[in-house]
Scaffold this motif. Structure first.
Motif, PDB file in Angstrom:
ATOM      1  N   MET A 118     -19.798 -24.609  -4.134  1.00 26.74           N
ATOM      2  CA  MET A 118     -19.239 -23.427  -3.840  1.00 26.74           C
ATOM      3  C   MET A 118     -18.078 -23.476  -3.049  1.00 26.74           C
ATOM      4  N   ILE A 119     -16.799 -22.990  -3.434  1.00 28.42           N
ATOM      5  CA  ILE A 119     -16.038 -22.630  -2.628  1.00 28.42           C
ATOM      6  C   ILE A 119     -15.485 -21.390  -2.134  1.00 28.42           C
ATOM      7  N   LEU A 120     -15.070 -21.128  -0.913  1.00 28.37           N
ATOM      8  CA  LEU A 120     -14.837 -19.949  -0.293  1.00 28.37           C
ATOM      9  C   LEU A 120     -13.453 -19.761  -0.067  1.00 28.37           C
ATOM     10  N   GLU A 121     -12.613 -18.854  -0.791  1.00 29.37           N
ATOM     11  CA  GLU A 121     -11.340 -18.653  -0.464  1.00 29.37           C
ATOM     12  C   GLU A 121     -11.325 -17.644   0.590  1.00 29.37           C
ATOM     13  N   ALA A 122     -10.178 -17.763   1.330  1.00 31.27           N
ATOM     14  CA  ALA A 122     -10.401 -16.836   2.600  1.00 31.27           C
ATOM     15  C   ALA A 122      -8.832 -16.432   2.946  1.00 31.27           C
ATOM     16  N   ALA A 123      -8.438 -14.916   2.921  1.00 30.15           N
ATOM     17  CA  ALA A 123      -6.935 -14.852   3.145  1.00 30.15           C
ATOM     18  C   ALA A 123      -7.008 -13.561   4.122  1.00 30.15           C
ATOM     19  N   VAL A 124      -6.136 -13.506   5.070  1.00 31.99           N
ATOM     20  CA  VAL A 124      -5.928 -12.232   5.962  1.00 31.99           C
ATOM     21  C   VAL A 124      -4.769 -11.477   5.609  1.00 31.99           C
ATOM     22  N   LEU A 125      -5.153 -10.301   5.024  1.00 34.76           N
ATOM     23  CA  LEU A 125      -4.114  -9.351   4.500  1.00 34.76           C
ATOM     24  C   LEU A 125      -3.833  -8.454   5.248  1.00 34.76           C
ATOM     25  N   GLN A 126      -2.357  -8.621   5.738  1.00 37.46           N
ATOM     26  CA  GLN A 126      -1.573  -7.633   6.561  1.00 37.46           C
ATOM     27  C   GLN A 126      -0.811  -6.833   5.524  1.00 37.46           C
ATOM     28  N   VAL A 127      -1.646  -5.566   5.611  1.00 34.96           N
ATOM     29  CA  VAL A 127      -1.014  -4.249   4.591  1.00 34.96           C
ATOM     30  C   VAL A 127       0.383  -3.483   5.319  1.00 34.96           C
ATOM     31  N   LYS A 128       0.962  -3.181   4.822  1.00 36.58           N
ATOM     32  CA  LYS A 128       2.159  -2.386   5.395  1.00 36.58           C
ATOM     33  C   LYS A 128       1.428  -1.095   6.098  1.00 36.58           C
ATOM     34  N   GLU A 129       2.074  -0.723   7.219  1.00 34.66           N
ATOM     35  CA  GLU A 129       1.474   0.340   7.862  1.00 34.66           C
ATOM     36  C   GLU A 129       1.760   1.590   7.185  1.00 34.66           C
ATOM     37  N   GLY A 130       0.704   2.476   6.771  1.00 32.73           N
ATOM     38  CA  GLY A 130       0.618   3.851   6.151  1.00 32.73           C
ATOM     39  C   GLY A 130       0.209   3.425   4.830  1.00 32.73           C
ATOM     40  N   LEU A 131      -0.105   2.243   4.432  1.00 38.45           N
ATOM     41  CA  LEU A 131      -0.361   1.799   2.828  1.00 38.45           C
ATOM     42  C   LEU A 131      -2.014   1.595   2.739  1.00 38.45           C
ATOM     43  N   ALA A 132      -2.766   1.572   3.880  1.00 40.64           N
ATOM     44  CA  ALA A 132      -4.089   1.125   3.739  1.00 40.64           C
ATOM     45  C   ALA A 132      -4.722   1.895   2.690  1.00 40.64           C
ATOM     46  N   GLU A 133      -4.748   3.217   2.586  1.00 38.73           N
ATOM     47  CA  GLU A 133      -5.479   3.977   1.712  1.00 38.73           C
ATOM     48  C   GLU A 133      -5.047   3.701   0.164  1.00 38.73           C
ATOM     49  N   ALA A 134      -3.774   3.511  -0.164  1.00 35.62           N
ATOM     50  CA  ALA A 134      -3.378   3.219  -1.376  1.00 35.62           C
ATOM     51  C   ALA A 134      -3.695   1.807  -1.735  1.00 35.62           C
ATOM     52  N   PHE A 135      -3.566   0.945  -0.796  1.00 34.53           N
ATOM     53  CA  PHE A 135      -3.928  -0.448  -0.967  1.00 34.53           C
ATOM     54  C   PHE A 135      -5.548  -0.497  -1.548  1.00 34.53           C
ATOM     55  N   GLU A 136      -6.300  -0.080  -0.576  1.00 34.14           N
ATOM     56  CA  GLU A 136      -8.006  -0.066  -1.024  1.00 34.14           C
ATOM     57  C   GLU A 136      -8.038   0.691  -2.469  1.00 34.14           C
ATOM     58  N   ARG A 137      -7.518   1.550  -2.747  1.00 32.19           N
ATOM     59  CA  ARG A 137      -7.582   2.027  -4.069  1.00 32.19           C
ATOM     60  C   ARG A 137      -7.020   1.142  -5.162  1.00 32.19           C
ATOM     61  N   ASP A 138      -5.785   0.706  -5.108  1.00 34.66           N
ATOM     62  CA  ASP A 138      -5.343  -0.498  -6.055  1.00 34.66           C
ATOM     63  C   ASP A 138      -6.204  -1.673  -5.875  1.00 34.66           C
ATOM     64  N   PHE A 139      -6.688  -2.040  -4.741  1.00 37.22           N
ATOM     65  CA  PHE A 139      -7.619  -3.155  -4.699  1.00 37.22           C
ATOM     66  C   PHE A 139      -8.894  -3.031  -5.687  1.00 37.22           C
ATOM     67  N   ASN A 140      -9.680  -1.893  -5.546  1.00 37.53           N
ATOM     68  CA  ASN A 140     -10.793  -1.607  -6.416  1.00 37.53           C
ATOM     69  C   ASN A 140     -10.367  -1.770  -7.688  1.00 37.53           C
ATOM     70  N   LEU A 141      -8.892  -1.392  -8.290  1.00 37.94           N
ATOM     71  CA  LEU A 141      -8.906  -1.560  -9.726  1.00 37.94           C
ATOM     72  C   LEU A 141      -8.535  -3.050 -10.008  1.00 37.94           C
ATOM     73  N   ALA A 142      -7.852  -3.497  -9.041  1.00 35.31           N
ATOM     74  CA  ALA A 142      -7.546  -5.047  -9.386  1.00 35.31           C
ATOM     75  C   ALA A 142      -8.742  -6.044  -9.398  1.00 35.31           C
ATOM     76  N   SER A 143      -9.734  -5.667  -8.553  1.00 34.04           N
ATOM     77  CA  SER A 143     -11.101  -6.279  -8.585  1.00 34.04           C
ATOM     78  C   SER A 143     -11.546  -6.647  -9.839  1.00 34.04           C
ATOM     79  N   ALA A 144     -11.286  -5.680 -10.903  1.00 30.94           N
ATOM     80  CA  ALA A 144     -11.808  -6.163 -12.149  1.00 30.94           C
ATOM     81  C   ALA A 144     -11.144  -7.419 -12.797  1.00 30.94           C
TER      82      ALA A 144
END
Length: 98
Positions: free
Chosen positions: A1-27
Protein backbone atom coordinates in the motif's frame (compact mmCIF):
# COMPACT_ATOMS: atom_id res chain seq x y z
CA UNK A 1 0.00 0.00 0.00
CA UNK A 2 1.21 3.50 -0.90
CA UNK A 3 0.08 6.63 0.91
CA UNK A 4 -0.16 9.80 -1.15
CA UNK A 5 0.06 12.95 0.97
CA UNK A 6 -0.47 16.58 -0.01
CA UNK A 7 -0.80 19.74 2.05
CA UNK A 8 -3.39 21.87 0.29
CA UNK A 9 -3.30 25.64 0.79
CA UNK A 10 -6.71 26.88 -0.33
CA UNK A 11 -7.06 30.54 -1.26
CA UNK A 12 -8.51 32.50 1.63
CA UNK A 13 -12.27 32.83 1.59
CA UNK A 14 -12.77 29.76 -0.64
CA UNK A 15 -12.71 26.96 1.95
CA UNK A 16 -16.47 26.31 1.86
CA UNK A 17 -16.57 26.15 -1.95
CA UNK A 18 -13.44 23.98 -1.98
CA UNK A 19 -15.00 21.48 0.44
CA UNK A 20 -18.16 21.31 -1.69
CA UNK A 21 -16.19 20.75 -4.90
CA UNK A 22 -13.86 18.28 -3.20
CA UNK A 23 -16.87 16.13 -2.34
CA UNK A 24 -17.92 16.18 -6.00
CA UNK A 25 -14.38 15.41 -7.21
CA UNK A 26 -14.08 12.50 -4.79
CA UNK A 27 -16.20 10.41 -7.15
CA UNK A 28 -13.44 10.74 -9.77
CA UNK A 29 -10.64 9.38 -7.62
CA UNK A 30 -12.65 6.71 -5.85
CA UNK A 31 -13.51 5.03 -9.15
CA UNK A 32 -9.87 4.42 -10.12
CA UNK A 33 -8.01 1.10 -10.26
CA UNK A 34 -5.88 0.60 -7.17
CA UNK A 35 -7.72 3.21 -5.10
CA UNK A 36 -8.09 2.09 -1.48
CA UNK A 37 -9.53 5.16 0.23
CA UNK A 38 -8.90 8.79 1.03
CA UNK A 39 -9.46 11.40 3.66
CA UNK A 40 -9.34 15.17 3.77
CA UNK A 41 -8.35 16.77 7.07
CA UNK A 42 -8.81 20.47 7.85
CA UNK A 43 -6.10 22.23 9.85
CA UNK A 44 -7.28 23.55 13.21
CA UNK A 45 -4.75 26.39 13.37
CA UNK A 46 -5.00 27.58 9.74
CA UNK A 47 -8.58 27.47 8.46
CA UNK A 48 -7.68 27.34 4.76
CA UNK A 49 -5.07 24.54 5.04
CA UNK A 50 -5.94 20.88 4.43
CA UNK A 51 -4.15 17.55 4.44
CA UNK A 52 -5.16 15.10 1.72
CA UNK A 53 -4.26 11.44 2.25
CA UNK A 54 -5.00 8.87 -0.45
CA UNK A 55 -4.23 5.16 -0.18
CA UNK A 56 -3.25 3.37 -3.40
CA UNK A 57 -2.39 -0.25 -4.08
CA UNK A 58 0.72 0.79 -6.05
CA UNK A 59 2.55 4.02 -6.86
CA UNK A 60 1.73 3.54 -10.55
CA UNK A 61 -2.00 3.39 -9.77
CA UNK A 62 -1.67 7.05 -8.81
CA UNK A 63 1.13 8.39 -11.02
CA UNK A 64 0.11 6.61 -14.22
CA UNK A 65 -3.42 5.26 -13.76
CA UNK A 66 -5.07 8.29 -12.19
CA UNK A 67 -2.80 11.12 -13.34
CA UNK A 68 -3.07 10.06 -16.98
CA UNK A 69 -6.84 9.47 -16.97
CA UNK A 70 -9.85 11.46 -18.11
CA UNK A 71 -11.03 11.36 -14.48
CA UNK A 72 -7.93 13.35 -13.49
CA UNK A 73 -8.87 16.07 -15.98
CA UNK A 74 -12.22 16.42 -14.21
CA UNK A 75 -10.47 16.37 -10.79
CA UNK A 76 -8.23 19.22 -11.99
CA UNK A 77 -11.22 21.20 -13.27
CA UNK A 78 -12.97 20.93 -9.90
CA UNK A 79 -10.00 21.61 -7.62
CA UNK A 80 -6.77 23.03 -9.03
CA UNK A 81 -7.95 26.65 -9.16
CA UNK A 82 -8.34 26.67 -5.35
CA UNK A 83 -4.64 26.18 -4.52
CA UNK A 84 -2.05 28.84 -3.80
CA UNK A 85 0.66 27.73 -3.89
CA UNK A 86 0.13 24.56 -5.88
CA UNK A 87 0.67 21.56 -3.56
CA UNK A 88 3.60 19.20 -3.57
CA UNK A 89 2.46 15.59 -3.62
CA UNK A 90 4.60 12.93 -1.92
CA UNK A 91 4.23 9.17 -1.60
CA UNK A 92 5.01 7.05 1.46
CA UNK A 93 5.42 3.35 2.17
CA UNK A 94 4.71 1.87 5.58
CA UNK A 95 7.76 0.72 7.53
CA UNK A 96 6.18 0.04 10.92
CA UNK A 97 2.75 -0.70 12.33
CA UNK A 98 1.91 -0.37 16.01
Amino acid sequence: MILEAAVLQVKEGLAEAFERDFNLASAMISSMKGYQGHELQKCIEVSHKYLLLVRWETLEDHTEGFRQSKEYLTWKKYLHHYYDPFPTVEHFANVAIS
